[in-house]
Design a protein around this motif. Structure first.
Motif, PDB file in Angstrom:
ATOM      1  N   GLN A  28       0.816  -1.205   0.080  1.00 61.07           N
ATOM      2  CA  GLN A  28      -0.071  -0.089  -0.017  1.00 61.07           C
ATOM      3  C   GLN A  28       0.727   1.487   0.100  1.00 61.07           C
ATOM      4  N   ASP A  31      -0.248   7.520  -2.682  1.00 63.78           N
ATOM      5  CA  ASP A  31      -0.971   8.230  -3.614  1.00 63.78           C
ATOM      6  C   ASP A  31      -0.236   7.739  -4.914  1.00 63.78           C
ATOM      7  N   LYS A  35       3.141   5.467  -6.215  1.00 63.04           N
ATOM      8  CA  LYS A  35       2.952   4.032  -6.883  1.00 63.04           C
ATOM      9  C   LYS A  35       3.949   4.332  -8.005  1.00 63.04           C
ATOM     10  N   VAL A  63      -0.203  -0.595  -4.390  1.00 64.11           N
ATOM     11  CA  VAL A  63      -2.013  -0.166  -4.542  1.00 64.11           C
ATOM     12  C   VAL A  63      -1.979   1.056  -3.757  1.00 64.11           C
ATOM     13  N   VAL A  64      -2.735   2.090  -4.165  1.00 65.40           N
ATOM     14  CA  VAL A  64      -3.012   3.198  -3.549  1.00 65.40           C
ATOM     15  C   VAL A  64      -3.958   3.239  -2.532  1.00 65.40           C
ATOM     16  N   ALA A  65      -3.713   3.829  -1.090  1.00 64.04           N
ATOM     17  CA  ALA A  65      -4.626   3.724  -0.137  1.00 64.04           C
ATOM     18  C   ALA A  65      -5.904   4.344  -0.437  1.00 64.04           C
ATOM     19  N   ARG A  66      -7.018   4.004  -0.187  1.00 58.55           N
ATOM     20  CA  ARG A  66      -8.165   4.728  -0.110  1.00 58.55           C
ATOM     21  C   ARG A  66      -8.266   5.820   0.839  1.00 58.55           C
ATOM     22  N   VAL A  67      -8.714   6.786   0.390  1.00 62.25           N
ATOM     23  CA  VAL A  67      -8.719   7.990   1.407  1.00 62.25           C
ATOM     24  C   VAL A  67     -10.027   7.865   2.323  1.00 62.25           C
ATOM     25  N   GLU A  68      -9.983   7.859   3.519  1.00 57.99           N
ATOM     26  CA  GLU A  68     -11.337   7.687   4.280  1.00 57.99           C
ATOM     27  C   GLU A  68     -11.409   9.114   5.230  1.00 57.99           C
TER      28      GLU A  68
END
Length: 75
Positions: A28, A31, A35, A63-68
């Motif tokens: 991970q 952004d 990557k 893989v780009v982390a999902r922004v929460e």
């Protein structure tokens, strides 16, 4: 896991090994910029990590982390 040893402390602080399955190490990143940068270094990382592991890493998938958004005021 050998990821922090292979990538170094600066990269390890900004990435996280997620899984290893069927020869693919998933890592991970924060952004798309990270990557892109790390993908160019992937062949070197694969060669190095295989010196430290018993199972062969064939590929590293970034893989780009999902922004929460945790801030409730933005809802």
């Amino acid at each position: 896991m050998a990821w922090p040893v292979v990538c170094g402390s600066a990269v390890a602080e900004r990435t996280r090994a997620l899984s290893f399955e069927a020869g693919v190490l998933r890592v991970q990143v924060a952004d798309a910029g990270w990557k892109s940068e790390l993908q160019s270094l992937a062949p070197r990382y694969v060669a190095t990590i295989n010196r430290y592991t018993t199972e062969t890493v064939q590929k590293i998938e970034f893989v780009v982390a999902r922004v929460e958004i945790a801030d409730q005021s933005l809802r």
